[in-house]
Write a protein that holds these residues in place. Structure first.
Motif, PDB file in Angstrom:
ATOM      1  N   MET A 239      -6.152 -14.371 -22.617  1.00  0.00           N
ATOM      2  CA  MET A 239      -7.431 -13.743 -22.953  1.00  0.00           C
ATOM      3  C   MET A 239      -7.703 -13.835 -24.455  1.00  0.00           C
ATOM      4  SD  MET A 239      -8.618  -9.764 -22.488  1.00  0.00           S
ATOM      5  CE  MET A 239      -8.559  -9.793 -20.721  1.00  0.00           C
ATOM      6  N   PHE A 240      -6.676 -13.604 -25.279  1.00  0.00           N
ATOM      7  CA  PHE A 240      -6.843 -13.595 -26.728  1.00  0.00           C
ATOM      8  C   PHE A 240      -6.178 -14.828 -27.338  1.00  0.00           C
ATOM      9  CE2 PHE A 240      -6.337  -9.043 -25.439  1.00  0.00           C
ATOM     10  CZ  PHE A 240      -7.685  -8.698 -25.542  1.00  0.00           C
ATOM     11  N   SER A 241      -6.674 -15.210 -28.517  1.00  0.00           N
ATOM     12  CA  SER A 241      -6.100 -16.350 -29.221  1.00  0.00           C
ATOM     13  C   SER A 241      -4.718 -15.989 -29.761  1.00  0.00           C
ATOM     14  CB  SER A 241      -7.011 -16.777 -30.366  1.00  0.00           C
ATOM     15  OG  SER A 241      -7.013 -15.786 -31.382  1.00  0.00           O
ATOM     16  N   GLU A 242      -3.981 -17.015 -30.201  1.00  0.00           N
ATOM     17  CA  GLU A 242      -2.622 -16.795 -30.688  1.00  0.00           C
ATOM     18  C   GLU A 242      -2.599 -15.874 -31.903  1.00  0.00           C
ATOM     19  OE1 GLU A 242       1.165 -19.355 -32.496  1.00  0.00           O
ATOM     20  OE2 GLU A 242      -0.554 -20.381 -31.585  1.00  0.00           O
ATOM     21  N   ILE A 243      -3.527 -16.089 -32.837  1.00  0.00           N
ATOM     22  CA  ILE A 243      -3.517 -15.277 -34.057  1.00  0.00           C
ATOM     23  C   ILE A 243      -3.915 -13.838 -33.767  1.00  0.00           C
ATOM     24  CG2 ILE A 243      -5.897 -15.864 -34.740  1.00  0.00           C
ATOM     25  CD1 ILE A 243      -4.802 -15.887 -37.655  1.00  0.00           C
ATOM     26  N   LEU A 244      -4.880 -13.641 -32.850  1.00  0.00           N
ATOM     27  CA  LEU A 244      -5.276 -12.284 -32.497  1.00  0.00           C
ATOM     28  C   LEU A 244      -4.152 -11.586 -31.727  1.00  0.00           C
ATOM     29  CD1 LEU A 244      -7.467 -10.177 -32.679  1.00  0.00           C
ATOM     30  CD2 LEU A 244      -8.532 -11.135 -30.633  1.00  0.00           C
ATOM     31  N   GLU A 245      -3.444 -12.339 -30.893  1.00  0.00           N
ATOM     32  CA  GLU A 245      -2.300 -11.768 -30.180  1.00  0.00           C
ATOM     33  C   GLU A 245      -1.253 -11.246 -31.150  1.00  0.00           C
ATOM     34  OE1 GLU A 245      -1.491 -11.085 -27.213  1.00  0.00           O
ATOM     35  OE2 GLU A 245      -2.722 -12.227 -25.811  1.00  0.00           O
ATOM     36  N   ARG A 246      -1.056 -11.950 -32.265  1.00  0.00           N
ATOM     37  CA  ARG A 246      -0.073 -11.507 -33.256  1.00  0.00           C
ATOM     38  C   ARG A 246      -0.483 -10.171 -33.848  1.00  0.00           C
ATOM     39  NH1 ARG A 246       0.608 -16.457 -37.239  1.00  0.00           N
ATOM     40  NH2 ARG A 246       1.829 -14.890 -38.375  1.00  0.00           N
ATOM     41  N   PHE A 247      -1.781 -10.007 -34.134  1.00  0.00           N
ATOM     42  CA  PHE A 247      -2.244  -8.727 -34.678  1.00  0.00           C
ATOM     43  C   PHE A 247      -2.163  -7.634 -33.608  1.00  0.00           C
ATOM     44  CE2 PHE A 247      -4.095 -11.170 -38.170  1.00  0.00           C
ATOM     45  CZ  PHE A 247      -3.886 -10.302 -39.229  1.00  0.00           C
ATOM     46  N   ILE A 248      -2.418  -7.989 -32.349  1.00  0.00           N
ATOM     47  CA  ILE A 248      -2.340  -7.000 -31.273  1.00  0.00           C
ATOM     48  C   ILE A 248      -0.914  -6.479 -31.136  1.00  0.00           C
ATOM     49  CG2 ILE A 248      -2.447  -6.744 -28.759  1.00  0.00           C
ATOM     50  CD1 ILE A 248      -4.934  -8.532 -28.809  1.00  0.00           C
ATOM     51  N   LYS A 249       0.070  -7.336 -31.298  1.00  0.00           N
ATOM     52  CA  LYS A 249       1.466  -6.914 -31.183  1.00  0.00           C
ATOM     53  C   LYS A 249       1.917  -6.106 -32.391  1.00  0.00           C
ATOM     54  CE  LYS A 249       2.884 -10.720 -28.173  1.00  0.00           C
ATOM     55  NZ  LYS A 249       3.703 -11.950 -28.037  1.00  0.00           N
ATOM     56  N   ASP A 250       1.409  -6.464 -33.577  1.00  0.00           N
ATOM     57  CA  ASP A 250       1.863  -5.803 -34.805  1.00  0.00           C
ATOM     58  C   ASP A 250       0.997  -4.608 -35.183  1.00  0.00           C
ATOM     59  OD1 ASP A 250       3.685  -5.879 -37.195  1.00  0.00           O
ATOM     60  OD2 ASP A 250       1.741  -6.041 -38.208  1.00  0.00           O
ATOM     61  N   SER A 251      -0.332  -4.719 -34.999  1.00  0.00           N
ATOM     62  CA  SER A 251      -1.260  -3.646 -35.400  1.00  0.00           C
ATOM     63  C   SER A 251      -2.296  -3.409 -34.304  1.00  0.00           C
ATOM     64  CB  SER A 251      -1.963  -4.009 -36.708  1.00  0.00           C
ATOM     65  OG  SER A 251      -1.034  -4.300 -37.718  1.00  0.00           O
ATOM     66  N   PRO A 252      -1.848  -2.988 -33.111  1.00  0.00           N
ATOM     67  CA  PRO A 252      -2.785  -2.849 -31.990  1.00  0.00           C
ATOM     68  C   PRO A 252      -3.888  -1.826 -32.231  1.00  0.00           C
ATOM     69  CG  PRO A 252      -0.663  -1.857 -31.466  1.00  0.00           C
ATOM     70  CD  PRO A 252      -0.480  -2.608 -32.733  1.00  0.00           C
TER      71      PRO A 252
END
Length: 458
Positions: free
Chosen positions: A1-14
């Motif tokens: 659903m989300f791009s790779e870079i957005l996924e990284r922010f979701i995991k670190d700063s949801p």
């Protein structure tokens, strides 16, 4: 659903991602400008869009930028900063109020959809807390203020909080800092609905207002003002005990200025411990039916401290009172935007409650740490994540947005946001050492203390 870079922010700063997603949807530039065109009265759009002002002020309110002047170069506004201040000082109070109501309506829909509401304080009633807020005195930047040394008050407002949703439901701003809060009650009266339960402090114990609530088939629990007249129908009767003291009750009759009479319940709590003002009794008036237990009524009023906590959160987590904005309309607009941000935070807390149902989110999650994450990570996230990545949030329906928030909330590590409540305060130590000395050496005092402890152990 989300791009790779957005996924990284979701995991670190949801949490920061959730807040940005909500801003993209609820305060989307196109949506908010269309909304503004529908509510404005005498204002118009020329060089500065209303959405641009909202975006600029949110940077300040959410503590991403320290001031309007600092946020201006990053706002994308091509008009001069003087034009920005001119626009702010002329913003209509109805627009500021309408923006809070708009955000509250969207928040209610989202929180209801994701089933993130708090347990009701009283089943079958919509509890509303009403309280007033006087804005902090501003700097003397305006020409009319430069010759005075007294504090300059830019205005005040009444705020309605919904404890079940955890949001600011409504606001009634007033630009006159000297106005009595009671003078704003006529506007509040138009928002009373059947089965509402208004919980208020004694400043709102006004006969006309209480009768208006009663006439709308609504209810009140209000602390009795010493000047409120009533006629006892029976003596006080001991009902039971609560955690704060003994409970007494009696039926009394109240008469409106028009001559209308109603019978209400007068509840007296004899406190085990005096209040900070030295009061040993709290007296409440309510028109709730007899089947509602007296203890529940006392607990309802005791829960009123939550609105004080909400004001504290506005002050500590957000820039709700910008003392650099001297014009009343600008200062009140800043306060109303802080209420909008408060509602967005409330949606995030609701998503956490809905996702982590085995956790006491309200008691364990610190909204201070949430605010810190947003202020710290938002700037970098907006640089790293391309604007196209946020389009899905902006175009989503509220149902779709709610589902995405629940998805992101599963990545939240609650340990990162855990509250650390301080223990009871210790009595201050009398400071008698080294009187008359301009300073002391901390290192020498530490060494002397360690030496004394070693000697005691020997």
């Amino acid at each position: 659903m989300f791009s790779e870079i957005l996924e990284r922010f979701i995991k670190d700063s949801p949490v920061a991602v959730m807040v940005r997603a909500l801003l993209e949807n609820l305060l989307n530039a196109d949506k908010i400008d269309r909304w503004f065109e529908g509510v404005r009265q005498t204002q118009y759009t020329k060089e500065i869009l209303f959405s641009s002002l909202v975006g600029l002020m949110l940077q300040v309110v959410c503590k991403i930028r320290p001031s309007v002047h600092c946020a201006y170069p990053h706002s994308g506004i091509t008009a001069s900063v003087v034009a920005v201040y001119d626009k702010l000082k002329n913003l209509e109070l109805t627009t500021a109020q309408g923006l809070v109501r708009h955000s509250a309506g969207e928040a209610e829909t989202l929180i209801t959809h994701i089933a993130g509401m708090n347990p009701p304080l009283l089943a079958g009633y919509r509890v509303k807390f009403l309280d007033g807020n006087c804005l902090e005195a501003t700097d003397h930047r305006l020409k009319v203020l430069r010759g005075t040394r007294t504090r300059a008050l830019p205005g005040k407002s009444l705020v309605v909080f919904d404890p079940a949703l955890g949001i600011a439901l409504d606001v009634f701003p007033c630009e006159d800092g000297h106005a009595q809060e009671r003078s704003l009650l006529s506007a509040v009266a138009d928002t009373v609905h059947e089965a509402d339960l208004w919980v208020m402090d004694r400043n709102f114990c006004v006969l006309g207002w209480l009768f208006r609530i009663h006439q709308q088939s609504a209810f009140f629990v209000v602390r009795q003002h010493s000047n409120t007249p009533y006629k006892p129908l029976k003596p006080l009767e001991l009902i039971g005990k609560s955690t704060t003291g003994d409970l007494y009750e009696q039926p009394v009759e109240m008469t409106a200025p028009s001559g209308e009479k109603i019978q209400v319940r007068r509840v007296v709590v004899k406190l085990k411990k005096p209040t900070r003002n030295g009061e040993t009794f709290i007296v409440l008036l309510t028109n709730l039916p007899r089947e509602i237990d007296t203890l529940i009524i006392a607990e309802l009023y005791r829960n009123r401290w939550k609105i004080e906590t909400a004001f504290q959160k506005l002050e500590s987590h957000l820039n709700s009172e910008l003392n650099t904005l001297g014009y009343p309309q600008a200062a009140l607009f800043g306060f109303c935007l802080a209420l909008v941000a408060f509602n967005i935070y409330a949606i995030v807390m609701a998503a956490l409650r809905a996702t982590h149902r085995d956790q006491a989110i309200n008691e364990t999650v610190s909204e201070y740490y949430i605010a810190q994450e947003i202020a710290t990570n938002t700037g970098g996230m907006l640089i790293a994540v391309p604007p196209v990545e946020w389009v899905m949030f902006a175009e989503a329906s509220l149902v779709e947005l709610g589902n995405m928030l629940l998805n992101i909330a599963t990545h939240v590590d609650l340990k990162k946001y855990k509250k650390h409540p301080r223990g009871p305060k210790k009595p201050p130590m009398e400071k008698t050492q080294f009187r008359g000395h301009p300073h002391v050496s901390t290192a020498k005092l530490i060494k002397a203390s360690a030496k004394a402890r070693a000697a005691n152990r020997a």
